[in-house]
Scaffold this motif. Structure first.
Motif, PDB file in Angstrom:
ATOM      1  N   ASP A  50      -4.715 -12.596   4.662  1.00 18.16           N
ATOM      2  CA  ASP A  50      -4.786 -11.216   4.170  1.00 18.16           C
ATOM      3  C   ASP A  50      -5.921 -10.996   3.175  1.00 18.16           C
ATOM      4  O   ASP A  50      -6.033  -9.917   2.572  1.00 18.16           O
ATOM      5  CB  ASP A  50      -3.458 -10.771   3.564  1.00 18.16           C
ATOM      6  CG  ASP A  50      -3.083 -11.574   2.319  1.00 18.16           C
ATOM      7  OD1 ASP A  50      -3.741 -12.603   2.050  1.00 18.16           O
ATOM      8  OD2 ASP A  50      -2.137 -11.165   1.615  1.00 18.16           O
ATOM      9  N   SER A  51      -6.769 -11.999   2.967  1.00 17.84           N
ATOM     10  CA  SER A  51      -7.962 -11.799   2.140  1.00 17.84           C
ATOM     11  C   SER A  51      -8.862 -10.757   2.797  1.00 17.84           C
ATOM     12  O   SER A  51      -8.980 -10.700   4.026  1.00 17.84           O
ATOM     13  CB  SER A  51      -8.730 -13.114   1.975  1.00 17.84           C
ATOM     14  OG  SER A  51      -7.956 -14.094   1.334  1.00 17.84           O
ATOM     15  N   ILE A  52      -9.505  -9.938   1.968  1.00 15.54           N
ATOM     16  CA  ILE A  52     -10.380  -8.887   2.483  1.00 15.54           C
ATOM     17  C   ILE A  52     -11.822  -9.373   2.455  1.00 15.54           C
ATOM     18  O   ILE A  52     -12.292  -9.943   1.472  1.00 15.54           O
ATOM     19  CB  ILE A  52     -10.258  -7.602   1.646  1.00 15.54           C
ATOM     20  CG1 ILE A  52      -8.874  -6.982   1.826  1.00 15.54           C
ATOM     21  CG2 ILE A  52     -11.344  -6.591   2.026  1.00 15.54           C
ATOM     22  CD1 ILE A  52      -8.625  -6.355   3.181  1.00 15.54           C
ATOM     23  N   CYS A  53     -12.510  -9.116   3.554  1.00 17.45           N
ATOM     24  CA  CYS A  53     -13.918  -9.476   3.685  1.00 17.45           C
ATOM     25  C   CYS A  53     -14.734  -8.189   3.804  1.00 17.45           C
ATOM     26  O   CYS A  53     -14.434  -7.336   4.637  1.00 17.45           O
ATOM     27  CB  CYS A  53     -14.094 -10.345   4.931  1.00 17.45           C
ATOM     28  SG  CYS A  53     -15.791 -10.720   5.341  1.00 17.45           S
ATOM     29  N   VAL A  54     -15.744  -8.042   2.952  1.00 16.27           N
ATOM     30  CA  VAL A  54     -16.640  -6.882   3.020  1.00 16.27           C
ATOM     31  C   VAL A  54     -18.015  -7.378   3.452  1.00 16.27           C
ATOM     32  O   VAL A  54     -18.598  -8.264   2.817  1.00 16.27           O
ATOM     33  CB  VAL A  54     -16.728  -6.153   1.665  1.00 16.27           C
ATOM     34  CG1 VAL A  54     -17.540  -4.865   1.822  1.00 16.27           C
ATOM     35  CG2 VAL A  54     -15.342  -5.834   1.128  1.00 16.27           C
TER      36      VAL A  54
ATOM     37  N   ILE B 187     -11.519  -0.976   0.944  1.00 17.10           N
ATOM     38  CA  ILE B 187     -10.762  -2.210   0.692  1.00 17.10           C
ATOM     39  C   ILE B 187      -9.266  -1.892   0.585  1.00 17.10           C
ATOM     40  O   ILE B 187      -8.420  -2.585   1.170  1.00 17.10           O
ATOM     41  CB  ILE B 187     -11.263  -2.900  -0.595  1.00 17.10           C
ATOM     42  CG1 ILE B 187     -12.649  -3.514  -0.364  1.00 17.10           C
ATOM     43  CG2 ILE B 187     -10.282  -3.973  -1.056  1.00 17.10           C
ATOM     44  CD1 ILE B 187     -13.305  -4.061  -1.622  1.00 17.10           C
ATOM     45  N   GLU B 188      -8.954  -0.833  -0.145  1.00 12.84           N
ATOM     46  CA  GLU B 188      -7.550  -0.438  -0.304  1.00 12.84           C
ATOM     47  C   GLU B 188      -6.920  -0.121   1.047  1.00 12.84           C
ATOM     48  O   GLU B 188      -5.793  -0.549   1.342  1.00 12.84           O
ATOM     49  CB  GLU B 188      -7.469   0.773  -1.237  1.00 12.84           C
ATOM     50  CG  GLU B 188      -6.054   1.224  -1.537  1.00 12.84           C
ATOM     51  CD  GLU B 188      -5.997   2.497  -2.370  1.00 12.84           C
ATOM     52  OE1 GLU B 188      -4.874   2.928  -2.707  1.00 12.84           O
ATOM     53  OE2 GLU B 188      -7.067   3.070  -2.670  1.00 12.84           O
TER      54      GLU B 188
ATOM     55  N   SER C  70      -6.501  -3.232   3.337  1.00 19.83           N
ATOM     56  CA  SER C  70      -5.458  -4.152   2.877  1.00 19.83           C
ATOM     57  C   SER C  70      -4.059  -3.711   3.306  1.00 19.83           C
ATOM     58  O   SER C  70      -3.109  -4.498   3.249  1.00 19.83           O
ATOM     59  CB  SER C  70      -5.512  -4.284   1.354  1.00 19.83           C
ATOM     60  OG  SER C  70      -5.123  -3.075   0.721  1.00 19.83           O
ATOM     61  N   THR C  71      -3.928  -2.458   3.776  1.00 18.18           N
ATOM     62  CA  THR C  71      -2.607  -1.930   4.129  1.00 18.18           C
ATOM     63  C   THR C  71      -2.267  -2.080   5.600  1.00 18.18           C
ATOM     64  O   THR C  71      -1.120  -1.852   5.986  1.00 18.18           O
ATOM     65  CB  THR C  71      -2.508  -0.431   3.769  1.00 18.18           C
ATOM     66  OG1 THR C  71      -3.401   0.326   4.622  1.00 18.18           O
ATOM     67  CG2 THR C  71      -2.842  -0.193   2.313  1.00 18.18           C
ATOM     68  N   ARG C  72      -3.263  -2.432   6.430  1.00 24.23           N
ATOM     69  CA  ARG C  72      -3.002  -2.472   7.875  1.00 24.23           C
ATOM     70  C   ARG C  72      -4.043  -3.332   8.587  1.00 24.23           C
ATOM     71  O   ARG C  72      -5.012  -3.780   7.996  1.00 24.23           O
ATOM     72  CB  ARG C  72      -2.992  -1.060   8.462  1.00 24.23           C
ATOM     73  CG  ARG C  72      -4.312  -0.319   8.331  1.00 24.23           C
ATOM     74  CD  ARG C  72      -4.147   1.130   8.697  1.00 24.23           C
ATOM     75  NE  ARG C  72      -3.474   1.868   7.637  1.00 24.23           N
ATOM     76  CZ  ARG C  72      -2.942   3.082   7.795  1.00 24.23           C
ATOM     77  NH1 ARG C  72      -3.003   3.681   8.969  1.00 24.23           N
ATOM     78  NH2 ARG C  72      -2.356   3.700   6.790  1.00 24.23           N
ATOM     79  N   ASP C  73      -3.814  -3.529   9.879  1.00 20.81           N
ATOM     80  CA  ASP C  73      -4.741  -4.297  10.719  1.00 20.81           C
ATOM     81  C   ASP C  73      -5.867  -3.361  11.158  1.00 20.81           C
ATOM     82  O   ASP C  73      -5.841  -2.809  12.253  1.00 20.81           O
ATOM     83  CB  ASP C  73      -3.994  -4.859  11.926  1.00 20.81           C
ATOM     84  CG  ASP C  73      -4.883  -5.686  12.834  1.00 20.81           C
ATOM     85  OD1 ASP C  73      -5.806  -6.345  12.319  1.00 20.81           O
ATOM     86  OD2 ASP C  73      -4.667  -5.653  14.061  1.00 20.81           O
TER      87      ASP C  73
ATOM     88  N   PHE D 209      -4.892   8.628   2.668  1.00 17.83           N
ATOM     89  CA  PHE D 209      -6.256   8.157   2.903  1.00 17.83           C
ATOM     90  C   PHE D 209      -7.107   9.199   3.631  1.00 17.83           C
ATOM     91  O   PHE D 209      -8.330   9.141   3.580  1.00 17.83           O
ATOM     92  CB  PHE D 209      -6.242   6.843   3.689  1.00 17.83           C
ATOM     93  CG  PHE D 209      -5.789   5.675   2.863  1.00 17.83           C
ATOM     94  CD1 PHE D 209      -6.650   5.101   1.929  1.00 17.83           C
ATOM     95  CD2 PHE D 209      -4.516   5.173   3.000  1.00 17.83           C
ATOM     96  CE1 PHE D 209      -6.229   4.026   1.165  1.00 17.83           C
ATOM     97  CE2 PHE D 209      -4.088   4.095   2.228  1.00 17.83           C
ATOM     98  CZ  PHE D 209      -4.954   3.525   1.309  1.00 17.83           C
ATOM     99  N   TYR D 210      -6.445  10.157   4.289  1.00 21.09           N
ATOM    100  CA  TYR D 210      -7.222  11.230   4.925  1.00 21.09           C
ATOM    101  C   TYR D 210      -7.985  12.011   3.866  1.00 21.09           C
ATOM    102  O   TYR D 210      -9.172  12.331   4.055  1.00 21.09           O
ATOM    103  CB  TYR D 210      -6.295  12.161   5.718  1.00 21.09           C
ATOM    104  CG  TYR D 210      -7.049  13.223   6.484  1.00 21.09           C
ATOM    105  CD1 TYR D 210      -7.489  12.981   7.781  1.00 21.09           C
ATOM    106  CD2 TYR D 210      -7.341  14.463   5.902  1.00 21.09           C
ATOM    107  CE1 TYR D 210      -8.197  13.948   8.488  1.00 21.09           C
ATOM    108  CE2 TYR D 210      -8.039  15.433   6.599  1.00 21.09           C
ATOM    109  CZ  TYR D 210      -8.470  15.170   7.890  1.00 21.09           C
ATOM    110  OH  TYR D 210      -9.177  16.128   8.583  1.00 21.09           O
ATOM    111  N   GLU D 211      -7.326  12.314   2.754  1.00 22.05           N
ATOM    112  CA  GLU D 211      -7.981  13.060   1.677  1.00 22.05           C
ATOM    113  C   GLU D 211      -9.080  12.229   1.016  1.00 22.05           C
ATOM    114  O   GLU D 211     -10.000  12.775   0.412  1.00 22.05           O
ATOM    115  CB  GLU D 211      -6.958  13.478   0.619  1.00 22.05           C
ATOM    116  CG  GLU D 211      -5.783  14.271   1.168  1.00 22.05           C
ATOM    117  CD  GLU D 211      -6.216  15.535   1.916  1.00 22.05           C
ATOM    118  OE1 GLU D 211      -7.265  16.106   1.542  1.00 22.05           O
ATOM    119  OE2 GLU D 211      -5.506  15.927   2.862  1.00 22.05           O
TER     120      GLU D 211
END
Length: 364
Positions: free
Chosen positions: A107-111, A133-134, A137-140, A171-173
């Motif tokens: 679940d580490s985030i890669c940018v 990133i946020e 981190s919440t979904r695939d 997240f749409y907003e």
């Protein structure tokens, strides 16, 4: 937010469009065009408040390691990941995440950041990366960052956006949208159509995703490459790794992350951002980004300009005296001189190809 996030800066590519400044032994990411430092240095500087140095990794080829060390002296040596030779961005990212596998959780985030782009409005840029990133981190999800186009640009990739709100929540907003399609470098008429629809964004080449999402996407979209890197992963930290890496790069095909993953995946999202962005891809683009004088010229070095308008003239050493010229790009280096009509700089690779056919390697 994720337990861990890392930045992978891709710095191994070449750029024949910016010949004769950009050369095989020192391509554009290691050169200064706009801003304070080289394009690589500027890239690292704008992500430093997002990532500590120990979580920033630069992927490059063996011939450029010393340049990276000189330009980014604070980067830990073990954070330079070395490709045997360039195979485009998908193998570049695959190698980085293979070598880093022992220290990363799924679940580490890669940018993923290109090393050779120009960005202003840094606060907006950093905010966009944080939002992406946020969300990732919440979904695939694979998140691309897109910029509203300001002109029918033929040297950029485009992302078609779906404005559907369902499933995006808050997240749409924040600017997250579903992606409909990717389009690589359209011709001028198609680029004009893209603009007229209002559905397309420029693709910045910045992507955000979980480590597990990357490997799932590679498995689903390019199983052969997935298998090669799965085998290579077994050799990480062992004496045989370097030979296994060389064998892997000899076997795999060159492929971009955009075509290999983004165009084939169904879980792609786009964050619409508003920072100023350029891929610094041609001499025309550098002229566009530059601060001009009263005659709309940008002059660098020892230049005398008499009755000169709308020109970009750059010289490294010798004096250039220009009289009565209009709308030209003039780039003089120790090895070569380029004279090009403004608007035609995308043809510069034809010069590079000619020199290759003539085996004029000293000029490349």
């Amino acid at each position: 937010m994720p337990k861990k996030k890392i930045a992978i800066v891709m710095a191994g590519g070449q750029s024949p469009l910016l010949w004769p400044k950009s050369r095989l032994d020192k391509p554009k990411q290691f050169l200064h065009f706009v801003g304070k430092g080289t394009l690589l240095q500027n890239t690292i500087e704008r992500i430093q408040s997002l990532f500590p140095f120990e979580d920033i990794y630069v992927v490059t080829t063996q011939g450029f390691v010393k340049i990276v060390e000189e330009q980014i002296p604070d980067l830990p040596p073990q954070n330079i990941i070395v490709e045997p030779f360039p195979r485009h961005t998908l193998p570049c990212i695959s190698l980085a995440l293979t070598q880093l596998a022992p220290q990363l959780e799924p679940d580490s985030i890669c940018v993923l950041f290109p090393s050779d782009h120009h960005i202003t409005n840094i606060g907006e840029f950093q905010s966009s990366v944080d939002i992406a990133i946020e969300f990732a981190s919440t979904r695939d999800a694979i998140v691309a960052i897109g910029i509203p186009p300001t002109r029918p640009e033929t040297n950029y990739g485009y992302i078609q956006v779906d404005n559907l709100r369902e499933g995006l929540g808050e997240f749409y907003e924040k600017g997250i949208r579903y992606s409909k399609a990717f389009a690589e470098k359209p011709d001028y008429e198609l680029a004009k159509k893209f603009l007229s629809t209002g559905e397309f964004l420029w693709n910045t080449g910045i992507f955000i995703l979980k480590v597990s999402t990357f490997w799932n996407a590679l498995y689903n979209c390019s199983s052969e490459m997935y298998n090669y890197f799965s085998i290579l992963k077994r050799f990480v930290g062992r004496p045989q790794f370097e030979q296994a890496l060389l064998d892997t790069f000899r076997l795999i095909q060159s492929e971009s992350f955009d075509t290999g993953i983004m165009e084939r995946s169904g879980n792609v999202f786009v964050l619409e951002s508003s920072f100023s962005w350029s891929d610094v891809g041609t001499w025309d683009e550098i002229y566009r980004l530059s601060l001009k004088d009263a005659d709309n010229n940008y002059l660098v070095g020892d230049v005398i300009a008499i009755d000169v308008q709308n020109c970009f003239i750059q010289t490294d050493e010798k004096l250039i005296a220009a009289v009565g010229i209009r709308d030209l790009l003039v780039i003089d280096t120790q090895q070569a001189l380029l004279i090009c009509k403004r608007g035609d700089s995308e043809k510069v690779p034809e010069v590079v190809n000619f020199l290759r056919r003539k085996n004029a390697n000293s000029l490349l």
